[in-house]
Design a protein around this motif. Sequence first.
Motif, PDB file in Angstrom:
ATOM      1  N   LYS A   1       0.840  -1.214   0.000  1.00 40.66           N
ATOM      2  CA  LYS A   1       0.000   0.000   0.000  1.00 40.66           C
ATOM      3  C   LYS A   1       0.868   1.254   0.000  1.00 40.66           C
ATOM      4  O   LYS A   1       0.467   2.297  -0.479  1.00 40.66           O
ATOM      5  CB  LYS A   1      -0.814   0.087   1.318  1.00 40.66           C
ATOM      6  CG  LYS A   1      -1.945  -0.858   1.460  1.00 40.66           C
ATOM      7  CD  LYS A   1      -2.768  -0.489   2.711  1.00 40.66           C
ATOM      8  CE  LYS A   1      -1.941  -0.536   3.981  1.00 40.66           C
ATOM      9  NZ  LYS A   1      -2.570  -0.963   5.196  1.00 40.66           N
ATOM     10  N   TYR A   2       2.022   1.142   0.662  1.00 41.20           N
ATOM     11  CA  TYR A   2       2.831   2.342   0.929  1.00 41.20           C
ATOM     12  C   TYR A   2       3.955   2.468  -0.103  1.00 41.20           C
ATOM     13  O   TYR A   2       4.976   1.785  -0.011  1.00 41.20           O
ATOM     14  CB  TYR A   2       3.402   2.278   2.342  1.00 41.20           C
ATOM     15  CG  TYR A   2       2.314   2.254   3.387  1.00 41.20           C
ATOM     16  CD1 TYR A   2       1.497   3.361   3.578  1.00 41.20           C
ATOM     17  CD2 TYR A   2       2.083   1.115   4.151  1.00 41.20           C
ATOM     18  CE1 TYR A   2       0.481   3.345   4.518  1.00 41.20           C
ATOM     19  CE2 TYR A   2       1.070   1.090   5.102  1.00 41.20           C
ATOM     20  CZ  TYR A   2       0.273   2.214   5.272  1.00 41.20           C
ATOM     21  OH  TYR A   2      -0.733   2.198   6.199  1.00 41.20           O
ATOM     22  N   ILE A   3       3.727   3.367  -1.068  1.00 43.36           N
ATOM     23  CA  ILE A   3       4.665   3.466  -2.194  1.00 43.36           C
ATOM     24  C   ILE A   3       5.192   4.893  -2.309  1.00 43.36           C
ATOM     25  O   ILE A   3       4.457   5.858  -2.077  1.00 43.36           O
ATOM     26  CB  ILE A   3       3.937   3.000  -3.474  1.00 43.36           C
ATOM     27  CG1 ILE A   3       3.776   1.484  -3.335  1.00 43.36           C
ATOM     28  CG2 ILE A   3       4.675   3.386  -4.758  1.00 43.36           C
ATOM     29  CD1 ILE A   3       3.195   0.748  -4.419  1.00 43.36           C
ATOM     30  N   GLY A   4       6.456   5.004  -2.656  1.00 47.31           N
ATOM     31  CA  GLY A   4       7.038   6.335  -2.814  1.00 47.31           C
ATOM     32  C   GLY A   4       8.117   6.344  -3.889  1.00 47.31           C
ATOM     33  O   GLY A   4       8.464   5.312  -4.476  1.00 47.31           O
ATOM     34  N   VAL A   5       8.636   7.550  -4.118  1.00 47.19           N
ATOM     35  CA  VAL A   5       9.675   7.756  -5.128  1.00 47.19           C
ATOM     36  C   VAL A   5      10.753   8.631  -4.504  1.00 47.19           C
ATOM     37  O   VAL A   5      10.435   9.648  -3.880  1.00 47.19           O
ATOM     38  CB  VAL A   5       9.069   8.505  -6.338  1.00 47.19           C
ATOM     39  CG1 VAL A   5      10.153   8.986  -7.279  1.00 47.19           C
ATOM     40  CG2 VAL A   5       8.066   7.634  -7.066  1.00 47.19           C
ATOM     41  N   LEU A   6      12.003   8.235  -4.669  1.00 46.08           N
ATOM     42  CA  LEU A   6      13.117   9.073  -4.210  1.00 46.08           C
ATOM     43  C   LEU A   6      13.804   9.645  -5.450  1.00 46.08           C
ATOM     44  O   LEU A   6      14.198   8.879  -6.339  1.00 46.08           O
ATOM     45  CB  LEU A   6      14.109   8.247  -3.393  1.00 46.08           C
ATOM     46  CG  LEU A   6      15.259   9.051  -2.783  1.00 46.08           C
ATOM     47  CD1 LEU A   6      14.792   9.785  -1.522  1.00 46.08           C
ATOM     48  CD2 LEU A   6      16.438   8.140  -2.423  1.00 46.08           C
ATOM     49  N   SER A   7      13.926  10.959  -5.514  1.00 44.96           N
ATOM     50  CA  SER A   7      14.543  11.556  -6.707  1.00 44.96           C
ATOM     51  C   SER A   7      15.163  12.905  -6.350  1.00 44.96           C
ATOM     52  O   SER A   7      14.767  13.539  -5.375  1.00 44.96           O
ATOM     53  CB  SER A   7      13.472  11.737  -7.789  1.00 44.96           C
ATOM     54  OG  SER A   7      14.065  11.981  -9.038  1.00 44.96           O
ATOM     55  N   GLY A   8      16.117  13.314  -7.155  1.00 44.74           N
ATOM     56  CA  GLY A   8      16.772  14.599  -6.899  1.00 44.74           C
ATOM     57  C   GLY A   8      18.152  14.605  -7.534  1.00 44.74           C
ATOM     58  O   GLY A   8      18.538  13.641  -8.205  1.00 44.74           O
ATOM     59  N   PRO A   9      18.917  15.677  -7.331  1.00 46.87           N
ATOM     60  CA  PRO A   9      20.261  15.768  -7.911  1.00 46.87           C
ATOM     61  C   PRO A   9      21.240  14.899  -7.128  1.00 46.87           C
ATOM     62  O   PRO A   9      21.908  15.369  -6.226  1.00 46.87           O
ATOM     63  CB  PRO A   9      20.598  17.259  -7.778  1.00 46.87           C
ATOM     64  CG  PRO A   9      19.706  17.777  -6.704  1.00 46.87           C
ATOM     65  CD  PRO A   9      18.526  16.873  -6.578  1.00 46.87           C
ATOM     66  N   ASN A  10      21.291  13.636  -7.477  1.00 46.55           N
ATOM     67  CA  ASN A  10      21.973  12.636  -6.640  1.00 46.55           C
ATOM     68  C   ASN A  10      22.945  11.791  -7.455  1.00 46.55           C
ATOM     69  O   ASN A  10      22.749  10.575  -7.597  1.00 46.55           O
ATOM     70  CB  ASN A  10      20.932  11.708  -5.973  1.00 46.55           C
ATOM     71  CG  ASN A  10      19.961  12.434  -5.050  1.00 46.55           C
ATOM     72  OD1 ASN A  10      18.911  11.910  -4.724  1.00 46.55           O
ATOM     73  ND2 ASN A  10      20.280  13.647  -4.627  1.00 46.55           N
ATOM     74  N   LEU A  11      23.957  12.396  -8.011  1.00 42.88           N
ATOM     75  CA  LEU A  11      24.961  11.612  -8.749  1.00 42.88           C
ATOM     76  C   LEU A  11      25.545  10.551  -7.815  1.00 42.88           C
ATOM     77  O   LEU A  11      26.081  10.879  -6.743  1.00 42.88           O
ATOM     78  CB  LEU A  11      26.071  12.527  -9.254  1.00 42.88           C
ATOM     79  CG  LEU A  11      25.667  13.544 -10.335  1.00 42.88           C
ATOM     80  CD1 LEU A  11      26.736  14.622 -10.482  1.00 42.88           C
ATOM     81  CD2 LEU A  11      25.410  12.859 -11.672  1.00 42.88           C
ATOM     82  N   ALA A  12      25.448   9.292  -8.215  1.00 44.03           N
ATOM     83  CA  ALA A  12      25.796   8.184  -7.314  1.00 44.03           C
ATOM     84  C   ALA A  12      27.219   8.312  -6.774  1.00 44.03           C
ATOM     85  O   ALA A  12      27.465   8.079  -5.591  1.00 44.03           O
ATOM     86  CB  ALA A  12      25.620   6.860  -8.049  1.00 44.03           C
ATOM     87  N   LYS A  13      28.120   8.700  -7.643  1.00 44.50           N
ATOM     88  CA  LYS A  13      29.533   8.756  -7.195  1.00 44.50           C
ATOM     89  C   LYS A  13      29.699   9.792  -6.097  1.00 44.50           C
ATOM     90  O   LYS A  13      30.448   9.585  -5.146  1.00 44.50           O
ATOM     91  CB  LYS A  13      30.451   9.075  -8.371  1.00 44.50           C
ATOM     92  CG  LYS A  13      30.578   7.858  -9.273  1.00 44.50           C
ATOM     93  CD  LYS A  13      31.676   7.990 -10.289  1.00 44.50           C
ATOM     94  CE  LYS A  13      31.818   6.642 -10.998  1.00 44.50           C
ATOM     95  NZ  LYS A  13      31.971   6.735 -12.429  1.00 44.50           N
ATOM     96  N   GLU A  14      29.012  10.916  -6.215  1.00 40.58           N
ATOM     97  CA  GLU A  14      29.129  11.948  -5.177  1.00 40.58           C
ATOM     98  C   GLU A  14      28.446  11.502  -3.892  1.00 40.58           C
ATOM     99  O   GLU A  14      28.935  11.775  -2.791  1.00 40.58           O
ATOM    100  CB  GLU A  14      28.546  13.275  -5.683  1.00 40.58           C
ATOM    101  CG  GLU A  14      29.365  13.858  -6.826  1.00 40.58           C
ATOM    102  CD  GLU A  14      29.112  15.344  -7.052  1.00 40.58           C
ATOM    103  OE1 GLU A  14      28.276  15.934  -6.355  1.00 40.58           O
ATOM    104  OE2 GLU A  14      29.781  15.907  -7.945  1.00 40.58           O
ATOM    105  N   VAL A  15      27.308  10.797  -4.015  1.00 41.18           N
ATOM    106  CA  VAL A  15      26.630  10.286  -2.809  1.00 41.18           C
ATOM    107  C   VAL A  15      27.556   9.297  -2.093  1.00 41.18           C
ATOM    108  O   VAL A  15      27.696   9.331  -0.870  1.00 41.18           O
ATOM    109  CB  VAL A  15      25.277   9.626  -3.168  1.00 41.18           C
ATOM    110  CG1 VAL A  15      24.643   8.980  -1.942  1.00 41.18           C
ATOM    111  CG2 VAL A  15      24.314  10.651  -3.773  1.00 41.18           C
ATOM    112  N   ALA A  16      28.217   8.443  -2.864  1.00 37.77           N
ATOM    113  CA  ALA A  16      29.129   7.456  -2.255  1.00 37.77           C
ATOM    114  C   ALA A  16      30.338   8.130  -1.611  1.00 37.77           C
ATOM    115  O   ALA A  16      30.931   7.590  -0.674  1.00 37.77           O
ATOM    116  CB  ALA A  16      29.578   6.447  -3.313  1.00 37.77           C
ATOM    117  N   GLU A  17      30.675   9.323  -2.096  1.00 40.93           N
ATOM    118  CA  GLU A  17      31.787  10.084  -1.475  1.00 40.93           C
ATOM    119  C   GLU A  17      31.317  10.901  -0.283  1.00 40.93           C
ATOM    120  O   GLU A  17      32.079  11.645   0.309  1.00 40.93           O
ATOM    121  CB  GLU A  17      32.392  11.057  -2.510  1.00 40.93           C
ATOM    122  CG  GLU A  17      33.339  10.400  -3.468  1.00 40.93           C
ATOM    123  CD  GLU A  17      33.601  11.249  -4.720  1.00 40.93           C
ATOM    124  OE1 GLU A  17      32.952  12.306  -4.898  1.00 40.93           O
ATOM    125  OE2 GLU A  17      34.442  10.819  -5.508  1.00 40.93           O
TER     126      GLU A  17
END
Length: 350
Positions: free
Chosen positions: A131-147
Amino acid sequence: MNSDAKKVAVLGGGSFGTSIANILADNGHQVRLWMRNQDTVHDIATIHENTRYLPGKKLNPSIIPTTCLETAVVSADLLFVAIPSKAFQSVVRDAAQWLNEDQILVSTTKGIGEDGFKLMSQILEENTPCKYIGVLSGPNLAKEVAERTLTGSVIASEHEEVRLAVQQTLSCGYFRVYANSDRFGVELGGALKNIYAIASGMAAALGMGENTKSMLITRSLAEMSRFAARLGGNPMTFLGLAGVGDLFVTCTSPLSRNYQVGYALAQGRQLEDILATLGGTAEGVNTIRLVKKQSEELEVYMPLVHGLYDILFEGKELKDVIKKLMLGEQNSDVEFVLPGPDKLANLKRG
Ligand SMILES: NC(=O)C1=CN([C@@H]2O[C@H](COP(=O)(O)OP(=O)(O)OC[C@H]3O[C@@H](n4cnc5c(N)ncnc54)[C@H](O)[C@@H]3O)[C@@H](O)[C@H]2O)C=CC1
Ligand SMILES: O=C(CO)COP(=O)(O)O
């Protein structure tokens, strides 16, 4: 482990799934990162030092990699799905047999389903009991998030339970999570900006000026908001992180795979060859095809999408498309074409 630790599953061991798993593990949650069998030779062996998708990043060693979908899914309180759109539905259908209606399911995938122009969160709704559904989005370049670069993102859901659970689980000193109830607007922002990142990559390769880049990004924002509003998204969402924020980062960063595709196309390389050597997913190529068709059906004016389609799939010359974009259709080129206030008051997905 922290006393509010949750059991979290991340489906998809590519660059973004791995970087989301890393934040969750940094926050003390028990994280299972599911990847398919083909990936294990490289990924499980190396996950705690380097993954092949995020080489050189210092990942949290508590992430538990697994190739057993049942183990990942069955006892998770919260699940993030980070599978490229072309495989999203088949993985979700497999997982559905172990899901129950109270588990929270969040898509992080920025693409559109082939079958009936479905958004990923609609695929989650239609193929799972959750029932509980969502979306995560935004300026999130994976390499920078991992750093662990300071980053903002948006959790979008009509359910407050989802917005709060994701904010509480993912937020930390380097990752700030904002909430929005406009699920379709946020999801469309993430999918549509990939198209324009391809165009911006082309502009960069051609050495275009700053005026040109600014015009391109701004007109892209007008075009994507117009399309999303026609589908029931709130155009105001496009002024936030999941709209202009993500558009800006992917149109300006050479880390974006979609930007890289555009750059290589403008250098004269063939699309098949570029995709074969990219080493990652560029959702924008397929999204151009799907959005072009949908814009014709819905009669939404999208000159940039049509120009890109002509270059990628009709073999048109880039210089001819640019000429047409600069000189053509003057009468219809009003700066903003959005629904009036009456329609905005009643926004619903059509
Ligand atoms: N990389 C980034 O900076 C970001 C990516 N995204 C989105 O996340 C989604 C995934 O992208 P990335 O992680 O970057 O892709 P990636 O190209 O780094 O990795 C894709 C992963 O999906 C796996 N995969 C492919 N087909 C599969 C299948 N049938 N079953 C199971 N796994 C399968 C691959 O083996 C690989 O592990 C895309 O929709 C992308 O737009 C969202 C935010 C940022
Ligand atoms: O979505 C992204 C950053 O927010 C990543 O973009 P690419 O898929 O073009 O690499």
